[in-house]
Design an enzyme around this catalytic site. Structure first.
Site, short mmCIF file in Angstrom:
data_model
loop_
_atom_site.label_atom_id
_atom_site.label_comp_id
_atom_site.label_asym_id
_atom_site.label_seq_id
_atom_site.Cartn_x
_atom_site.Cartn_y
_atom_site.Cartn_z
CD GLU A 124 34.00 -32.73 44.49
OE1 GLU A 124 34.57 -32.02 45.33
OE2 GLU A 124 33.08 -32.33 43.77
CD GLU A 148 28.79 -33.66 45.18
OE1 GLU A 148 29.01 -32.43 45.26
OE2 GLU A 148 29.50 -34.49 45.76
C1 GLA Z 1 31.66 -30.99 46.38
C2 GLA Z 1 31.74 -32.16 47.33
C3 GLA Z 1 30.63 -32.19 48.33
C4 GLA Z 1 30.31 -30.80 48.80
C5 GLA Z 1 29.92 -29.96 47.63
C6 GLA Z 1 29.49 -28.57 48.04
O1 GLA Z 1 31.22 -31.29 45.12
O2 GLA Z 1 31.81 -33.41 46.68
O3 GLA Z 1 31.04 -32.99 49.40
O4 GLA Z 1 31.41 -30.27 49.44
O5 GLA Z 1 31.03 -29.84 46.78
O6 GLA Z 1 29.06 -27.82 46.96
#
Ligand code: GLA
Ligand code: ZN
Length: 672
Positions: free
Chosen positions: A150, A308
């Site tokens: 991210e 995710e």
């Molecule tokens: C983000 C991050 C993860 C985690 C999630 C929690 O997407 O990439 O490492 O922190 O959020 O929801």
């Protein structure tokens, strides 16, 4: 390149076994097998473990994680782990810590906060990535590379200031060109030396935060520079990975509609796109759908990975509602319907401590396999197994495009006037929603994309018009297509300089209108707009339109411009240019968009069912799949528009027969 080739949709997610003793790993793998988990994203936050000191690397734990995955028949998406710094690194090289918008140099803490211009960060992150690539390139579990995590945020340190100056020299070559682009005769800002240039922040051009700047051109260039600076970090890691591993696809997980980074500038450098979907509370289903389509548009319509999503709940918000029974399945099939070729979670097992201990996980703190969430994950795992390769590599045959442009987003939202409450995403979403709810498949594309496949091009709040875009939009209309644009479009060039012509600038000939004035009013001021037989409400901005060839389709109902056009249609060649001069309410936008889609026969067969989403994918062998997703907690009763088989149940439905979707249910109809 496309996503890694797999026999079925990779299913699993972020897994951090370094947080637990070995006995827990045994239990994890037993449960993974039960739930049909075949893919684990590992190493995302293990830098301090893998490199406990500058000259010490220790791969013992990662070796075990990967070897165990391979032994269990699971594949791994291996992260380079460069998103969270180890404490020793920040202590030894304080330059890696960012300087914030207020000019404060941060100290060690948190994650996702390295300075993108720091030579120490660049050197250490790439040597870590290189060692990982060297070690694991041929590992049997390796499926994909996941660089960093991210990417985002901005740094205003001296290193970044210097890097910004170099970036500007590259872009403008001369100070004269920069002074012209930034319009520096205004407020006595003419630069005579590159070193006089400061990053735009609270200490320099800004007040009231990042969106209030005295010089839009400067701030826009800092957004672009930041995009490129972080991209440079990604590219440096990718390059060292490629030195050891020529084949394994490389990605980094994006965040959908994430304003700080222009993902279109990154897209050519990814082997495949992937993203993390955490839709805002109360977002309608079209909100994550728009983000999915934006991510699919990054690689010219190629499938992406859902890297995710939460199986149950987030924890980062003030309130964190639980996904209701059935909602996880629906969100997952929605992602697949829009082009996801993987379905991954954050996270496999819940952290015991720190700020993410309450984020939902496939396996909770008690390690149980008889929870509702585990059962839903398992049921979904079974369905994805049955689905096999049916959806993999399938593309969306959209004939409607929506232009999404980060430059326009930035320029609109850092503008002083006409209206701060106008938000780019809200307006773009309104038009996207109208098209999707009418049953049209939509490609969300950059403004540089090839427009020839499309009958309809929606270009809402296209504030900035660059290059030959206006001419390409005219070509769409000239050959019989329809182009729609809205208020606050066609205002500025790539430097945020106003066009010295009538509004909407280069779009004016296509739209057949001229705008001299606009009225911006508070949120609670409603302007009625008469459109066809009905009246709709409009808010925020009312542009006063003078037709120059266009015909009025809708008119304002009040104030001194009552009776003047609010929506216009202009014949252009074989096609049309539509202009919506105000922020119409959703029913008004729906009405306009449906009229346009109907002209091209693009209204879907189930558009009368407001809770049923439809999306098409065409598999590499030509098989056409229609996803029908019921977003209501009640059954949806449809009539099949053609004879088909539901891939999920194997049941056949004949044309004209009742087709009932369960509450929150999905069917995937295969026609042939
Ligand atoms: C983000 C991050 C993860 C985690 C999630 C929690 O997407 O990439 O490492 O922190 O959020 O929801
Ligand atoms: Zn910096």
């Amino acid at each position: 390149m496309t996503p890694p080739r797999t026999p079925k949709i990779p299913y699993g997610g972020d897994y951090n076994p370094e947080q637990w003793p070995q006995e827990v790993w045994d239990e994890d793998h037993r449960l993974f097998t039960r739930a049909g988990i075949d893919t684990l994203t590992v190493g995302v936050f293990s830098w301090s473990l893998t490199q406990p000191a500058e000259d010490t690397y220790d791969f013992t734990v990662l070796d075990r994680v990967l070897d165990r995955a391979a032994a269990e028949g699971r594949q791994v998406c291996l992260a380079t782990g460069t998103a969270a710094l180890p404490p020793w690194l920040a202590k030894k090289y304080p330059e890696v810590n960012r300087t914030d918008f207020e000019g404060r140099r941060h100290r060690y803490g948190q994650r996702h906060n390295f300075c993108p211009s720091s030579p120490a960060y660049r050197r250490l992150s790439t040597s870590l990535a290189a060692r990982l690539a060297e070690r694991y390139a041929d590992h049997p579990a390796l499926l994909a590379w996941h660089i960093n995590n991210e990417y985002g945020g901005t740094c205003y340190c001296e290193l970044c200031a210097d890097a910004f100056r170099s970036w500007l020299r590259e872009r403008y070559a001369t100070l004269d060109a920069l002074n012209d682009a930034w319009y520096t005769t205004f407020w006595s800002h003419r630069y005579t030396d590159w070193d006089e240039i400061e990053p735009p922040n609270a200490l320099t051009e800004h007040w009231r935060g990042p969106d209030h700047t005295a010089f839009q051109g400067t701030t826009l260039d800092y957004f672009r520079f930041t995009t490129d600076a972080l991209l440079g970090c990604f590219l440096a890691e990718k390059e060292v990975i490629r030195a050891h591993d020529q084949d394994t696809p490389v990605t980094t997980n994006f965040m959908g509609m994430f304003r700080p980074l222009d993902y279109h500038r990154w897209a050519p450098h990814l082997d495949f796109a992937s993203w993390d979907s955490y839709p805002p509370l109360d977002a309608p289903p079209t909100w994550p759908a728009l983000a999915h389509d934006l991510m699919r548009g990054l690689k010219d319509g190629a499938p992406f990975w859902l890297m995710e999503q939460t199986p149950s709940t987030t924890a980062c918000r003030d309130v964190n509602p639980l996904r209701r029974p059935g909602e996880l399945r629906l969100a997952t099939f929605q992602a697949v319907a829009h082009g996801a070729d993987a379905a991954l979670y954050f996270q496999m097992r819940a952290s015991r401590g720190a700020c993410e201990k309450y984020i939902g996980a496939v396996i909770g703190h008690a390690g149980r396999d008889d929870t509702r969430v585990f059962r839903e994950v398992t049921d979904l795992g079974r369905e994805l197994e049955l689905l096999g390769s049916a959806t993999l590599g399938a593309r969306t045959p959209a004939r409607t495009a929506l232009l999404f442009d980060w430059d326009s987003w930035w320029a609109l939202e850092i503008s002083d006037g006409p209206s701060r409450p106008v938000r780019y995403q809200d307006t773009v979403h309104a038009y996207y929603r109208a098209a999707r709810e009418a049953g049209a498949d939509v490609d969300v594309i950059p403004q540089t994309a090839d427009l020839t496949p499309y009958d309809v091009v929606l270009a809402p709040v296209l504030h900035m018009v660059k290059g030959d875009l206006a001419a390409r939009l005219e070509t769409v209309a000239a050959r019989g297509g329809t182009v729609l644009s809205t208020f606050l479009s066609g205002r500025v060039d790539e430097h945020d300089l106003a066009f010295l012509t009538d509004v909407p600038g280069p779009l004016a000939p296509l739209m057949g209108i001229r705008v001299d004035e606009w009225d911006s009013r508070p949120q609670d001021v409603v302007q009625p707009v008469e459109l066809g037989e009905s009246s709709y409400s409009a808010r925020l901005v009312f542009e006063i339109v003078q037709p120059r060839g266009a015909e009025p389709v809708g008119t304002y109902g009040a104030d001194f411009y009552a009776g003047t056009p609010a929506v216009t249609r202009n014949r252009f060649g074989e096609g049309e240019g539509w202009y919506v001069a105000t922020a119409l309410d959703q029913p008004g936008v729906d009405q306009v968009v449906r009229e346009i889609l109907a002209r091209h026969d693009l209204i879907g067969p189930y558009s009368d069912h407001p809770t049923v989403e439809s999306a098409t994918r065409v598999a590499p062998d030509g098989t056409r799949l229609l996803f029908l997703l019921n977003h209501a907690p009640e059954p949806a009763r449809l009539t099949a528009h053609a004879t088909a088989t539901d891939l999920l149940t194997g049941k056949r439905v004949d044309q004209g027969e009742p087709l009932t979707l369960d509450p929150l249910g999905t069917v995937i109809l295969r026609f042939q």
